[in-house]
Design a protein around this motif. Structure first.
Motif, short mmCIF file in Angstrom:
data_model
loop_
_atom_site.label_atom_id
_atom_site.label_comp_id
_atom_site.label_asym_id
_atom_site.label_seq_id
_atom_site.Cartn_x
_atom_site.Cartn_y
_atom_site.Cartn_z
N SER A 1 0.83 -1.21 0.00
CA SER A 1 0.00 0.00 0.00
C SER A 1 0.86 1.25 0.00
O SER A 1 0.52 2.24 -0.64
N HIS A 2 1.97 1.23 0.71
CA HIS A 2 2.73 2.46 0.86
C HIS A 2 3.79 2.65 -0.22
O HIS A 2 3.99 3.76 -0.69
N TYR A 3 4.46 1.59 -0.59
CA TYR A 3 5.58 1.77 -1.51
C TYR A 3 5.22 1.39 -2.95
O TYR A 3 5.38 2.20 -3.86
N ILE A 4 4.71 0.17 -3.13
CA ILE A 4 4.45 -0.24 -4.51
C ILE A 4 3.31 0.56 -5.11
O ILE A 4 3.42 1.10 -6.21
N ALA A 5 2.20 0.68 -4.38
CA ALA A 5 1.06 1.40 -4.94
C ALA A 5 1.38 2.86 -5.16
O ALA A 5 0.90 3.50 -6.09
N ARG A 6 2.22 3.44 -4.31
CA ARG A 6 2.46 4.87 -4.38
C ARG A 6 3.57 5.24 -5.36
O ARG A 6 3.50 6.26 -6.02
N TYR A 7 4.61 4.42 -5.45
CA TYR A 7 5.77 4.83 -6.24
C TYR A 7 5.91 4.11 -7.57
O TYR A 7 6.71 4.53 -8.40
N ASN A 8 5.18 3.01 -7.73
CA ASN A 8 5.29 2.28 -9.00
C ASN A 8 4.02 2.46 -9.81
O ASN A 8 2.99 1.87 -9.52
N ARG A 9 4.11 3.31 -10.83
CA ARG A 9 2.92 3.55 -11.64
C ARG A 9 2.63 2.31 -12.48
O ARG A 9 3.52 1.70 -13.07
N ARG A 10 1.36 1.96 -12.50
CA ARG A 10 0.93 0.73 -13.15
C ARG A 10 1.44 0.61 -14.59
O ARG A 10 1.89 -0.44 -15.02
N GLU A 11 1.35 1.70 -15.34
CA GLU A 11 1.68 1.60 -16.77
C GLU A 11 3.17 1.37 -17.01
O GLU A 11 3.58 1.08 -18.13
N LEU A 12 3.98 1.50 -15.94
CA LEU A 12 5.42 1.26 -16.12
C LEU A 12 5.78 -0.21 -15.93
O LEU A 12 6.89 -0.61 -16.25
N TYR A 13 4.86 -0.97 -15.39
CA TYR A 13 5.17 -2.37 -15.08
C TYR A 13 5.72 -3.17 -16.26
O TYR A 13 6.66 -3.94 -16.09
N PRO A 14 5.12 -2.98 -17.49
CA PRO A 14 5.65 -3.78 -18.60
C PRO A 14 7.15 -3.62 -18.80
O PRO A 14 7.82 -4.53 -19.25
#
Lengths: 325, 520
Positions: free
Chosen positions: A31-44
């Motif tokens: 909730s704090h790090y992945i959701a906040r700092y990793n934008r979904r569209e960058l995952y690929p």
């Protein structure tokens, strides 16, 4: 045997004790790090290893050389051509997770390929593996995938006796470009040559300044020696450490992911190479380092935005080495 | 920060709406909160006896009660050997003011007995369109002459002391009880029977210009036999109906008085017979509220007046019952994964397994799961040696899994096993996928991980099964589907939980305990 039984002895601790030690839990990480700092569209950029590789080349970061890609079933025929005369190579799914579907060939006798375990495969076996990969057997959610055929790492002699079969790699957690914590994963007989800690690989916490081992665990318990080779883990030093940690730090600009796990291997000839990147790195690194991540992550969150944005990989590594050693 | 506040407001809103609506409906419509609550149901039996005349067709028309605001019909039937029975028209055809059943027969001889049975349940006030009363024809003496004057004077007096319709009727009834009043004496001089007294009341109300009609009702008592119908007057005011009987200024309790016939025509029309006689008996019994609601719903399946789920057909209802439980399964998964930290294979696989267990029952389901998955894994490991692509391979596993189930069915029927009968309902595809997933897991992560994730999935599935199969919960969410909003609120609230999982207290324990003897 005693250590085997010990695995089943349940030990508890209080949440307050974990908080005091600054341990980051799964829910907090999500909730704090992945959701906040990793934008979904960058995952690929990291979930698709082929994209990572191309991106890394664009940014001039070192990766294992790509021999070829098979993208559809009709392309399986080309496999023999891609493999060519390479004596050693790796076939891996572009979107595999947790090391699934990675086939390593370490030797060759004419048209027979030899796995690190000594198992022998022919061209048909390779084609089947590629075909399985394409049909999504190893990728998340079973979606169609690509098979990458790439350079097989020549492991640095520095790790002789520290790893049983398999790939010793170094995982660095990079938070907003700052290396936060590092660990080396050594495969063991118990882990069947795999580098996953929960399967019994040894995790060694690595000092951010020196690249030396600070502590080691197997099955969540401290160990002093490699269980198979008996080598004293305290003697472990990662060569070319500065180069390696800089490479990890540079992955931030390349992926723009704020909370990142960089898996880096050390090649005998080529030095540190990015093996893969992970947008949801695990928390076992805290156990390996015998330290919590929270204080370090908070220290970086308190850096002013200006300083963060104007920072270079060098300054970030320097900051981390000064603060987190 | 702002989104966190938004989320909190959303959670609170959802929970408040869900709970408030549930409680409101509980108190307003009287739906009980627990399934084991019982409601009184009266079975009223009317027995008609008559002597049939030879060589004439027999036809009996008998007035029967209709739905009433506070009393509903559960079931009705006419038991009468050798007679043709025509049930009353359905509620949709309520345009007629009267409701009749008809018995008929070409020829009958001697004493005949006909039975009509109706089950009545008490229900919360339900709006029922009230038909205007049929026109009243006043008897001659009330239209003109001294009695008409006396009636007018009584009406005027009652008006003087009343404010609205109800108080007017009450006043009128109070005045009529006053035997010293000369007008009352004049009117009651030749009206001595309760029937006549109530007819007088009706006529006076009609004369006063009120919408009223004469009724026959049956008092709903604990249990009584050989009771006869009572007379009263229904007064309709502002779309509400009240019952008044001569002798008491207070309206009758409409939840305890079943109006058997509205208007004043004969209760029975008998042709081809004589010496007709009717007697009534009532039996009060308490039935589970859910059964009552369900039976009532089935009766008025076609009517659109009821917007609750119980207005659906039984088959649809069963589908919705299962559907409505899925959120609770999801809640269990959220708790087990995010708070406890149990690993499952596939996020919602446990819910699917739990749904399968609901179909097969727990123990047979677990047995089936174990057998099918282990045989499936063996077959799958063989298939993986052949050169098969993913989709054909999964399909092959599906075929094999079905084969195992067919085998079960055949063996089961031979030995009369209960398990075998539920096999067909077990979702094959889910099992096939489970087999596929687990075998990949086996190859990649070893048997330990398979055991871990399978036992985790099964544990969560069993818990979800227990929750989803809970009869109280099933009843509550079916009657009050708005409870799902509360479930949603809880899930959203849990989504905010960023604390440690229970499993992490074990996982990271060595970090806390062994910080001193770590190698340096």
């Amino acid at each position: 045997m005693a250590s085997f039984l010990q695995r089943f002895k349940v030990e508890w601790c209080k949440p307050s004790e974990l908080r005091k030690r600054g341990i980051v839990g799964m829910n907090h990480r999500n909730s704090h790090y992945i959701a906040r700092y990793n934008r979904r569209e960058l995952y690929p950029r990291v979930d698709d290893k082929l994209k990572t590789k191309l991106l890394a080349k664009e940014f001039g970061l070192n990766v294992p050389e790509l021999y070829g890609v098979v993208t559809n079933q009709s392309g399986v025929k080309k496999l023999a051509k891609i493999v060519g005369d390479h004596q050693q190579f790796v076939i891996k799914p572009s979107q595999g997770s947790a090391g699934k579907g990675i086939l390593v060939i370490t030797g060759r006798e004419a048209e027979t390929f030899i796995k690190p375990s000594g198992g022998r495969l022919d061209h048909g076996d390779l084609r089947r593996h590629v075909s399985n990969t394409l049909s999504g057997l190893y990728s998340l959610g079973g979606k169609h995938d690509k098979a990458m055929i790439e350079y097989a790492i020549q492991f640095s002699d520095a790790f002789d006796g520290f790893s049983y079969q398999g790939v010793p790699d170094i995982r660095v957690i990079v938070f907003q470009g700052y290396p936060v914590m590092a660990m080396m994963r050594l495969s063991t007989a118990a882990s069947d040559g795999k580098a996953n800690l929960h399967q019994g690989a040894v995790g060694v916490g690595i000092d951010l300044i020196t690249g030396k081992a600070r502590s080691a665990v197997q099955f969540n318990r401290p160990v002093l020696k490699h269980p198979d080779t008996g080598r004293d883990l305290r003697e472990l030093v990662v060569p070319q450490w500065d180069k390696l940690i800089h490479l990890a730090s540079q992955c931030y600009e390349m992926t723009e992911l704020g909370y990142l796990g960089a898996d880096i291997v050390l090649d005998k000839n080529l030095g540190p190479l990015i093996l893969e990147l992970n947008a949801r790195p695990g928390l076992a690194i805290q156990v390996a380092n015998n330290a919590g991540l929270l204080d370090r992550l908070e220290a970086i969150e308190s850096i002013s935005r200006k300083d963060r944005i104007l920072s270079t990989a060098e300054s970030r590594v320097a900051f981390a080495q000064q603060r987190f050693a | 920060m702002k989104s966190a506040i938004q989320l909190r407001i959303l959670i609170a809103t959802l929970a408040v709406i869900g709970l408030a609506s549930t409680l409101y409906r509980h108190f307003q419509t009287g739906y009980p909160l627990t399934p084991d609550q019982k409601l009184p149901v009266w079975t009223i039996e009317a027995k008609l006896t008559f002597t049939a005349e030879p060589d004439t067709p027999v036809r009996v028309r008998f007035a029967v009660p209709d739905e009433q605001p506070r009393l509903g019909i559960l079931e009705e039937s006419g038991a009468s050997p050798n007679f043709g029975f025509t049930p009353p028209p359905t509620a949709e055809d309520a345009s007629s003011f009267f409701r009749y059943v008809t018995w008929s027969k070409q020829q009958a001889e001697g004493k005949q007995e006909l039975f009509y049975r109706i089950d009545i349940y008490q229900r919360p006030e339900t709006p029922i369109p009230l038909l205007p009363s049929p026109p009243v024809e006043l008897p001659a003496d009330l239209q003109e002459g001294p009695q008409a004057v006396a009636a007018d004077e009584i009406i005027a007096l009652a008006r003087q002391y009343s404010a609205d319709t109800e108080s007017f009727v009450s006043q009128l009834l109070t005045i009529l009880k006053d035997s010293n009043n000369q007008n009352v004496q004049a009117l009651l001089a030749n009206r001595k029977k309760p029937l006549e007294e109530n007819q007088l009341l009706h006529q006076l109300l009609a004369k006063a210009g009120l919408d009223a009609h004469f009724i026959r009702y049956i008092p709903l008592e604990k249990s009584a036999s050989n009771i006869s119908l009572q007379h009263a007057v229904a007064v309709i005011d502002n779309g509400k109906m009240q019952l008044f009987a001569f002798g008491s200024p207070h309206p009758l309790d409409t939840s305890k008085a079943l109006i058997w016939q509205r208007g004043g025509p004969a209760l029975v029309e008998l042709s081809g017979g004589r010496n007709g006689r009717i007697s009534f008996s009532t039996i009060e019994q308490f039935l589970p509220a859910e059964l009552v609601q369900e039976t009532a719903a089935r009766r008025k399946q076609e009517t659109l007046t009821d917007l609750s789920l119980s207005s659906l057909s039984i088959e649809q209802q069963n589908a919705y019952r299962l559907l409505l439980m899925i959120p609770f399964g999801a809640l269990v998964v959220v708790i087990m994964r995010n708070i406890v930290g149990i690993k499952t294979s596939g996020t919602f696989m446990p819910i699917l397994l739990a749904m399968s267990f609901l179909k097969t029952d727990l123990l047979p389901g677990l047995l089936l799961f174990t057998i099918v998955v282990s045989v499936g894994l063996i077959v799958r490991s063989y298939l993986s040696k052949l050169d098969l692509l993913l989709v054909p391979r999964i399909s092959a596993v599906v075929v094999v899994v079905i084969g195992i189930m067919v085998g079960f069915g055949i063996i089961g029927s031979k030995f009369n096993l209960v398990i075998a009968q539920s096999v067909t309902l077990f979702p094959t595809i889910i099992l096939a996928w489970t087999v596929e997933r687990l075998s990949i897991l086996w190859e990649e992560d070893g048997a330990g991980e398979v055991a871990k994730q399978t036992s985790g999935s099964l544990l969560v599935a069993v818990l979800a099964y227990l929750v989803m199969g809970n009869p109280t919960l099933r009843y509550q969410v079916f009657i009050f589907p708005e409870l799902l909003l509360v479930v949603l609120a809880v899930i959203l609230a849990l989504g905010q939980y960023a604390g440690y999982r229970l499993s992490e207290l074990v996982r990271f324990a060595p970090l806390v305990k062994s910080q001193d003897n770590a190698p340096r």
